[in-house]
Motif scaffolding. Structure first.
Motif, mmCIF file in Angstrom:
data_model
loop_
_atom_site.group_PDB
_atom_site.id
_atom_site.type_symbol
_atom_site.label_atom_id
_atom_site.label_comp_id
_atom_site.label_asym_id
_atom_site.label_seq_id
_atom_site.Cartn_x
_atom_site.Cartn_y
_atom_site.Cartn_z
ATOM 1 N N UNK A 29 36.273 28.225 52.677
ATOM 2 C CA UNK A 29 35.013 28.748 52.800
ATOM 3 C C UNK A 29 34.515 29.682 51.305
ATOM 4 N N UNK A 309 23.221 35.317 43.364
ATOM 5 C CA UNK A 309 24.070 34.443 44.475
ATOM 6 C C UNK A 309 25.699 34.433 43.943
ATOM 7 N N UNK A 311 27.333 37.118 42.847
ATOM 8 C CA UNK A 311 27.726 38.285 43.403
ATOM 9 C C UNK A 311 27.933 38.106 44.758
ATOM 10 N N UNK A 312 27.060 37.565 45.622
ATOM 11 C CA UNK A 312 26.963 37.450 47.139
ATOM 12 C C UNK A 312 28.337 36.474 47.395
ATOM 13 N N UNK A 313 28.409 35.546 46.583
ATOM 14 C CA UNK A 313 29.523 34.453 47.004
ATOM 15 C C UNK A 313 30.898 35.341 46.763
ATOM 16 N N UNK A 315 31.277 38.662 47.112
ATOM 17 C CA UNK A 315 31.461 39.449 48.431
ATOM 18 C C UNK A 315 31.861 38.673 49.726
ATOM 19 N N UNK A 316 31.208 37.542 49.848
ATOM 20 C CA UNK A 316 31.835 36.695 50.850
ATOM 21 C C UNK A 316 33.412 36.229 50.522
ATOM 22 N N UNK A 318 35.708 38.005 49.409
ATOM 23 C CA UNK A 318 36.226 39.103 49.661
ATOM 24 C C UNK A 318 36.461 39.318 51.083
ATOM 25 N N UNK A 319 35.294 38.933 52.051
ATOM 26 C CA UNK A 319 35.539 39.276 53.617
ATOM 27 C C UNK A 319 36.481 38.087 53.926
ATOM 28 N N UNK A 320 36.448 36.874 53.475
ATOM 29 C CA UNK A 320 37.242 35.781 53.767
ATOM 30 C C UNK A 320 38.788 36.143 53.589
ATOM 31 N N UNK A 322 39.972 39.434 53.384
ATOM 32 C CA UNK A 322 40.451 40.558 54.191
ATOM 33 C C UNK A 322 40.733 39.979 55.654
#
Lengths: 434, 409
Positions: A29, A309, A311-313, A315-316, A318-320, A322
């Motif tokens: 994802x 978009x 930058x947001x992706x 960030x996304x 990065x969460x995935x 972690x």
């Protein structure tokens, strides 16, 4: 050893399919989202003329009066007819072209095709060699034809197919706005992205279908498109566009060396000063000479939404990642017993570390494959959007490689902490608790 | 519930605890900002135009050949007659543009002839005496144009009509006292008198650069008669739009075939105009929504995975506690509280991160400041999500039988 670790990794991943699937899905994802947006950004911020863009410059001078004058403000985005023609005829650069966009009514000879409007570019002869425009048939017009306001036209491959069935149409007649033009050239496929030479008429627009000498377009009053900015007594009067205090033309130069760039900038200052002394320019000389890529930056050609978009992706992603670190930590530590046995049997910390890293690499590869599929799906969705850049969103080879490097690299990075923690297991303690 | 033993237990799982807290913090920061962006975009795309959208459609007509300005004006008037005679048509007007179109003619308005800076930017709409009725605008002061006031001009003439009608937003900007009607203003071509004021009429562009004068429009009593063509705006009787849209093009070609009306977008209903104008806003809002939902799901999955692992690791401890008299409820509460503590640390860090991220976007993407409601909403969502995600593993932990204490592994 590598194949053995690979085998161990595959077994371990199969043992707990839920956890493995969760990790792979998270990575897929994250990679899918970031690759989709990164590809769009890559396409949009690309170099429209690789190899030639470094020699192309967009001179800017300030011909305005003192109304609304503010010190240090940028010069206008375009040039007036008088200044454009002066700079064109001064021939201080290796090549120079003055142009504007427009729209012409095409009246096909065949009665089967209704008249239609076509996007056009009115320009001077250097346009073609300067921008490396490829020709399928025929030739560009010459400086003499420019001066003679010749009724000649160069058309796009697309228009040639529509009107002449794709055959060599040089020498044929094309009627536009009740005037007969002689076709002298047909372009090959040409679509520089962004539409850098005139950002105002569509940032990612396809290139025009009809090219006419600028002098000819003025002679028969072809309608011009794009912004016209006037000051003082200017009113955008089309009949006197040549003398109005309005900027409405784009002027480009080719400068083949750094010395020529510096010299050209000096020429622009000198020219502005001269016009100021003549009383035409009111302001102190204010010149800029941005290169092609710099010019695209100044105009913020890449839409802010696309950057947002991207930058947001990330960030996304990065969460995935972690998330994956946490899951991997759980997975590796759960195997403390197995790893303890391996350590007790003589495997060094280094070897255990390698084994676990290879396991995370395999997860990264699987996640990368999944992410690639998601990126293809994402780009397909992007292409279905009606924005003018939508059709350009395709994954090229560089982006394909980036996908895997990003997927495997980031997963390996994510695997470092869990693998290191797992190496710290003391073999004796583990064996004892068994 | 004793918090101290939970904290000392967490100290033994530093890495895992830290990762969950970090993930919650990042998720909070992204989701808060994403929800805020969605709110802004949705608010933007539901701004009113002030016109009777459901019954309006637009025809873009271009002429072939080189008729002169007077000839074009005559042809436009003939076309308007042809359209007015169609069954189902309520009224028709012609203009250079319409709200939400994307671009057109904008100009600066001055209050004095020798003023250097414009008092306001404004959208210029060309109109005839049918414009106000066709668009369904509400005249709140002064009067409409009379038929004999309507002139015609080409792009090449100076913009200097004797009278204009302005929107309330522009009137309020120029004359805050509320007495705009009868006053003189200066367009680029010279002075003109305001004769009427309409309540609401949106500008042609909804882009950010035009937001300074979003509802400030000037209506000019001229038909723009360019060979390049102009727009016909048609208002139909309720429910007849589709039939009239089909008939209109045919009727125009039957009357005079020397014209171009594009197949794809030559005839557009206002429904389509609106969806085109807000394409990117809607796209961003949907994308942010999808990202938020997936992000929350990923975070929940991560919490389930790690907690399940902890439960598995601590089966023996749980057994011991059960054997010592802890009820199943106590065990459930233990894991729920543990998660709440981690989540609280996460949302605290996340709040700081969300504000930092928003401040960065304010400077880079011209966003507004994040409102507190979104932050509180995000915190509540993530705390609930954590509690929901931890429930299943905690329930499993509570089912560990006391006899587990006696097992060796």
């Amino acid at each position: 050893m590598f194949t053995y670790y690979l085998d161990l990794a595959m077994r371990s991943l199969r043992r707990n399919t839920m956890l493995t699937a969760l990790m792979v899905l998270a990575i897929a994802l994250g990679i899918g989202a970031s690759m989709t947006t990164l590809t769009v950004l890559h396409v949009l911020s690309g170099d429209p003329l690789p190899g030639a863009s470094g020699t192309l410059f967009y001179p800017r001078i300030d011909p305005r009066d003192m109304d609304a004058y503010e010190e240090g403000k940028d010069p206008p985005y375009q040039v007036t007819w008088i200044d454009g023609m002066n700079m064109l005829h001064a021939k201080r650069a290796d090549r120079q072209a003055l142009m504007t966009g427009g729209s012409v009514p095409v009246q096909p000879a065949q009665s089967s095709v209704d008249p239609f409007y076509s996007d056009a570019r009115y320009t001077s002869s250097d346009f073609f060699p300067m921008f490396r425009v490829p020709f399928l048939y025929g030739r560009p017009w010459s400086v003499e034809e420019d001066d003679a306001k010749a009724r000649v036209v160069v058309i796009s491959r697309k228009l040639n197919e529509k009107l002449f069935g794709g055959k060599d149409s040089t020498g044929q007649t094309l009627r536009m706005k009740d005037t007969a033009f002689r076709v002298i050239g047909v372009l090959d496929e040409w679509r520089p992205n962004p539409h850098f030479y005139d950002i105002d008429t569509g940032r990612y627009a396809a290139s025009e279908d009809v090219f006419v000498p600028l002098t000819t377009s003025r002679d028969i009053r072809l309608e011009h498109d794009g912004s016209t900015d006037c000051w003082g007594t200017g009113g955008g009067d089309e009949d006197h566009a040549e003398t109005q205090p309005c900027v409405w033309l784009q002027f480009w130069v080719q400068l083949d060396s750094a010395a020529k760039v510096a010299a050209y900038k000096e020429y622009l200052v000198h020219y502005s000063q001269e016009q100021h002394d003549l009383g035409r320019f009111m302001r102190a000389p204010n010149v800029q000479l941005p290169g092609l890529m710099e010019w695209l930056d100044i105009n913020k050609v890449v839409p802010g939404d696309v950057r947002l978009q991207t930058w947001l992706a990330f960030g996304f992603l990065l969460v995935c990642l972690v998330n994956t670190i946490g899951l991997m930590l759980a997975k590796f530590l759960r195997r403390a017993g197995e790893l303890g046995v391996r350590r007790a049997l003589g495997a060094s910390k280094r070897e255990v570390f390698m084994q676990l890293l290879i396991e995370s690499g395999v997860i990264g590869l699987a996640g990368g494959l999944g992410g690639l599929l998601l990126a293809f799906a994402g780009l397909w969705l992007v292409r279905r959007q009606p924005s003018d850049y939508a059709s350009l969103a395709h994954l090229d080879l560089a982006m394909l490689l980036t996908t895997f490097v990003l997927a495997i690299g980031s997963t390996l990075l994510a695997g470092l902490l869990p693998a290191w923690r797992a190496c710290q297991i003391t073999p004796a303690l583990q064996l004892k608790s068994q | 519930m004793q918090i101290k033993p939970i904290l000392s237990a967490l100290r033994r799982h530093k890495a895992g605890t830290f990762l969950i807290a970090l993930q919650i913090a990042l998720t909070l920061a992204i989701v808060c900002n994403a929800l805020f962006i969605i709110h802004q975009r949705v608010a933007h795309l539901s701004e009113p135009t002030g016109i009777d959208e459901p019954n309006l459609f637009v025809i873009q007509n271009e002429w072939v050949g080189t008729p002169g300005t007077d000839r074009v004006d005559a042809m436009i008037r003939e076309d308007l007659q042809v359209l007015r005679q169609l069954p189902g048509v309520q009224d028709v007007t012609t203009s250079n543009s319409y709200p939400l179109r994307g671009g057109g003619w904008d100009d600066g308005i001055k209050l004095k002839p020798d003023q250097l800076q414009d008092t306001s930017g404004a959208t210029i709409y060309f109109a005839d005496e049918h414009f106000i009725d066709t668009l369904g605008l509400k005249l709140i002061a002064g009067r409409n144009f009379r038929a004999d006031e309507i002139g015609h001009m080409d792009m090449r003439y100076k913009l200097a009509p004797p009278t204009v009608v302005v929107t309330k937003a522009l009137a309020d900007k120029l004359f805050p006292a509320g007495d705009a009607v009868g006053k003189t203003i200066y367009l680029i071509g010279g002075p003109t008198t305001i004769v009427g004021e309409v309540e609401l009429l949106q500008a042609q562009s909804v882009e950010r650069w035009a937001s300074d004068f979003a509802y400030r429009s000037v209506i000019i009593p001229e038909r723009l008669s360019m060979t390049l063509g102009s727009f016909y705006i048609v208002r139909t009787r309720p429910g007849q739009q589709e039939a009239v849209m089909r008939a209109a093009g045919k009727a125009l070609f039957a009357h005079n075939p020397r014209r171009v009306i594009n197949d794809e977008d030559g005839v557009l209903s206002f429904h389509d105009v609106r969806s085109r104008a807000y394409e990117s806003d809607r796209g961003i809002a949907i994308l942010m929504g999808v990202i938020s939902v997936v992000l929350l799901a990923v975070t929940a999955a991560g919490i389930v995975g790690l907690t399940s692992f902890w439960v598995g690791q601590r089966r023996r401890q749980i057994g011991v506690r059960r054997a010592l008299g802890a009820t199943r409820r106590d065990i459930l509460k233990y894991f729920m509280t543990e998660n709440l503590l981690i989540s609280c640390a996460g949302v605290l860090a996340g709040t700081v991160l969300a504000i930092a991220m928003n401040l960065w976007m304010v400077t880079r993407f011209e966003m507004h400041r994040l409102s507190l409601a979104y932050l509180i909403g995000g915190v509540v969502i993530l705390l609930l999500l954590g509690q929901g995600a931890v429930f299943a593993p905690a329930l499993r932990a509570s089912r560990v039988p006391p006899v587990e204490a006696t097992r060796s592994v």
